[in-house]
Scaffold this active site. Structure first.
Site, short mmCIF file in Angstrom:
data_model
loop_
_atom_site.label_atom_id
_atom_site.label_comp_id
_atom_site.label_asym_id
_atom_site.label_seq_id
_atom_site.Cartn_x
_atom_site.Cartn_y
_atom_site.Cartn_z
N ASP A 31 0.82 -1.15 0.11
CA ASP A 31 0.20 -0.10 0.01
C ASP A 31 1.15 1.25 -0.21
O ASP A 31 1.99 0.99 0.42
CB ASP A 31 -0.91 0.05 1.31
CG ASP A 31 -2.25 0.80 0.89
OD1 ASP A 31 -3.36 0.10 0.92
OD2 ASP A 31 -2.11 2.07 0.97
N TYR A 63 -13.31 7.77 -12.76
CA TYR A 63 -13.26 6.57 -12.40
C TYR A 63 -13.64 5.68 -13.11
O TYR A 63 -13.02 4.53 -13.47
CB TYR A 63 -13.97 6.42 -10.91
CG TYR A 63 -14.01 5.10 -10.21
CD1 TYR A 63 -12.87 4.51 -9.58
CD2 TYR A 63 -15.18 4.59 -10.03
CE1 TYR A 63 -13.01 3.29 -9.14
CE2 TYR A 63 -15.47 3.24 -9.46
CZ TYR A 63 -14.35 2.61 -8.87
OH TYR A 63 -14.35 1.53 -8.01
N ILE A 83 -19.87 -1.60 -1.74
CA ILE A 83 -19.58 -2.74 -0.73
C ILE A 83 -19.84 -2.18 0.56
O ILE A 83 -19.35 -1.10 1.05
CB ILE A 83 -18.17 -3.16 -0.92
CG1 ILE A 83 -17.79 -3.63 -2.41
CG2 ILE A 83 -17.92 -4.34 0.11
CD1 ILE A 83 -18.66 -4.77 -2.95
P1 NAD Z 1 -9.74 1.83 -0.97
O1 NAD Z 1 -10.03 3.39 -1.38
O2 NAD Z 1 -10.68 1.64 0.32
O3 NAD Z 1 -8.74 1.31 -0.58
C1 NAD Z 1 -7.66 1.76 -1.96
C2 NAD Z 1 -6.00 1.48 -1.20
O4 NAD Z 1 -5.27 1.37 -2.27
C3 NAD Z 1 -6.02 2.39 -0.26
O5 NAD Z 1 -5.58 1.83 1.06
C4 NAD Z 1 -4.67 3.25 -0.68
O6 NAD Z 1 -3.89 3.78 0.24
C5 NAD Z 1 -4.31 2.38 -1.68
N1 NAD Z 1 -3.85 3.03 -2.62
C6 NAD Z 1 -4.09 4.20 -3.51
N2 NAD Z 1 -3.22 4.68 -4.34
C7 NAD Z 1 -2.00 3.71 -4.19
C8 NAD Z 1 -1.00 3.71 -4.81
N3 NAD Z 1 -0.47 4.65 -5.70
N4 NAD Z 1 0.17 2.78 -4.61
C9 NAD Z 1 -0.17 1.96 -3.80
N5 NAD Z 1 -1.48 1.81 -2.97
C10 NAD Z 1 -2.36 2.80 -3.38
O7 NAD Z 1 -10.62 1.01 -2.01
P2 NAD Z 1 -11.49 -0.11 -1.90
O8 NAD Z 1 -13.06 -0.08 -1.53
O9 NAD Z 1 -10.85 -1.29 -0.93
O10 NAD Z 1 -11.45 -0.79 -3.40
C11 NAD Z 1 -10.49 -1.88 -3.90
C12 NAD Z 1 -10.76 -2.09 -5.35
O11 NAD Z 1 -11.94 -2.39 -5.38
C13 NAD Z 1 -10.72 -0.87 -6.17
O12 NAD Z 1 -10.18 -1.30 -7.40
C14 NAD Z 1 -12.01 -0.22 -6.43
O13 NAD Z 1 -12.32 0.20 -7.51
C15 NAD Z 1 -12.81 -1.67 -6.42
N6 NAD Z 1 -14.19 -1.62 -5.91
C16 NAD Z 1 -14.60 -1.13 -4.64
C17 NAD Z 1 -16.01 -0.77 -4.64
C18 NAD Z 1 -16.51 -0.46 -3.07
O14 NAD Z 1 -17.60 -0.21 -2.79
N7 NAD Z 1 -15.48 -0.47 -2.07
C19 NAD Z 1 -16.96 -1.12 -5.57
C20 NAD Z 1 -16.60 -1.43 -6.63
C21 NAD Z 1 -15.12 -1.67 -7.00
N1 SER Z 2 -18.26 2.06 -4.65
C1 SER Z 2 -17.56 2.49 -5.56
C2 SER Z 2 -17.68 3.91 -5.57
O1 SER Z 2 -18.68 4.43 -5.16
C3 SER Z 2 -18.27 1.85 -6.92
O2 SER Z 2 -16.91 1.55 -7.42
O3 SER Z 2 -16.64 4.30 -6.09
#
Ligand code: NAD
Ligand code: SER
Length: 315
Positions: A34, A139, A169
């Site tokens: 991270d 995005y 999520i």
């Molecule tokens: P999040 O924002 O909670 O976590 C992302 C992590 O990536 C953070 O800990 C951040 O510090 C790290 N990060 C950011 N830039 C970085 C870099 N340059 N180098 C290394 N680390 C870096 O995101 P999440 O909710 O855990 O999502 C994870 C994946 O799932 C993403 O691809 C997101 O698009 C996808 N996603 C999430 C959701 C959701 O509702 N949470 C829904 C659809 C898709």
């Molecule tokens: N939960 C995510 C967002 O709202 C969907 O990819 O960005």
């Protein structure tokens, strides 16, 4: 899945994916990466690295001999709209780095796409697997381009990369990192803390959602499926349950009758309105037997119980 690298491990999904993987993989076989330093309880190795630094990433993959990468490092939709250049850089360069490093090696990749690949001209009800994809957020554009990049690397270079289009999520361990669907998590925290929440989307805003237990199980199950079963090499539609913000608030009042939700929509309302309300995920159900377990009632019962313990320390 013998030696696993999780990028974005400190995030909402990464932090819980670790717990799921630890059920069948030893802690010394998992490494987290991270931009931010390790978070307690420090069970697995951690590397503080920027995913856009390809050489640093390559060294980590080699150092730990990773054969599996869950690539989760990303900027989400709301943060991405505030920093579009950074969203493009982190989301696209990060993904391409991971795919390039896997090329010619026996490394399997999971990379989540999102409902954000759909746009204002996509059907909003029962949105099909194949349909108009014209996202109007940075995005969403990175997710759509990323899906095509994954398919390209699979077809041209035989990279085994698998993907799902996650809905919003919902989870209680790590707070979300700046998405449009964050209200569906924040509402539970505020219900437990203050009995009142001001929601940033309108009460009739309906979006597809999923509980974290189902989300991390989906990630593991698609990775464990036979390669021949995987027919979609862009990204699979995936869903569990859809509800409006008002229906969510009403479900919470069944447990906390005094809870009140106010509505003050901001720029995230427009993003939410460009996304589907319900999703057709029959391809995932048919190809690798996807099944969700949690509906809105189940999510709400578990969230409130877990947050009550976390925030109020109740057993
Ligand atoms: P999040 O924002 O909670 O976590 C992302 C992590 O990536 C953070 O800990 C951040 O510090 C790290 N990060 C950011 N830039 C970085 C870099 N340059 N180098 C290394 N680390 C870096 O995101 P999440 O909710 O855990 O999502 C994870 C994946 O799932 C993403 O691809 C997101 O698009 C996808 N996603 C999430 C959701 C959701 O509702 N949470 C829904 C659809 C898709
Ligand atoms: N939960 C995510 C967002 O709202 C969907 O990819 O960005």
């Amino acid at each position: 899945m013998k030696r696993i690298l999780i990028t974005g491990v400190n995030g909402q999904i990464g932090s819980e994916l670790v717990d799921r993987l630890l059920q069948f993989v030893d802690a010394d076989k998992i490494v987290g990466l991270d931009l931010r330093p390790a978070m307690p309880p420090y069970v697995i190795a951690h590397e503080t690295v920027d995913i856009t630094n390809k050489e640093a990433l390559r060294q980590i993959v080699e150092k730990y001999q990773a054969d599996t990468i869950f690539h989760l490092a990303s900027l989400l939709s709301a943060v991405g709209e505030m920093n579009p250049d950074q969203a493009w850089h982190v989301n696209m360069t990060g993904l391409k780095n991971v795919l390039d490093i896997a090329r010619g090696k026996n490394i399997q990749i999971f990379w989540p796409s999102s409902i954000a690949v759909f746009g204002p001209n996509s059907p909003r009800q029962n949105t099909p697997q194949k349909t108009i994809l014209d996202p109007n957020t940075m995005y969403g554009i990175t997710k759509r381009a990323g899906e095509l990049l994954c398919q390209y690397y699979h077809e041209k270079f035989n990279v085994d990369v698998r993907s799902v289009r996650y809905p919003g999520i919902i989870s209680h361990k790590t707070e979300p990192g700046g998405g449009t669907t964050d209200y569906a998590v924040a509402i539970y925290y505020e219900a437990v803390r203050n009995r009142v929440y001001t929601c940033f989307v309108a009460p009739d805003t309906c979006l597809p959602m999923m509980y974290m237990d189902d989300a991390v199980r989906a990630a593991v199950e698609i990775m464990q499926a036979d390669l021949e079963a995987i027919k979609v090499h862009t990204s699979y539609n995936l869903t569990a349950v859809s509800f409006t913000a008002a229906e969510l608030a009403r479900e919470i009042t069944k447990h906390i009758p005094e809870f009140r939700c106010n509505y003050e929509p901001d720029f995230r309302q427009e993003i939410a309105l460009s996304w589907p309300q319900t999703i057709d995920d029959s391809a995932a159900r048919a190809d690798w037997n996807w099944q969700h377990k949690f509906d809105l009632a189940g999510i709400t019962t578990d969230m409130l119980e877990k947050l009550d313990k976390k925030i109020r320390g109740r057993n």
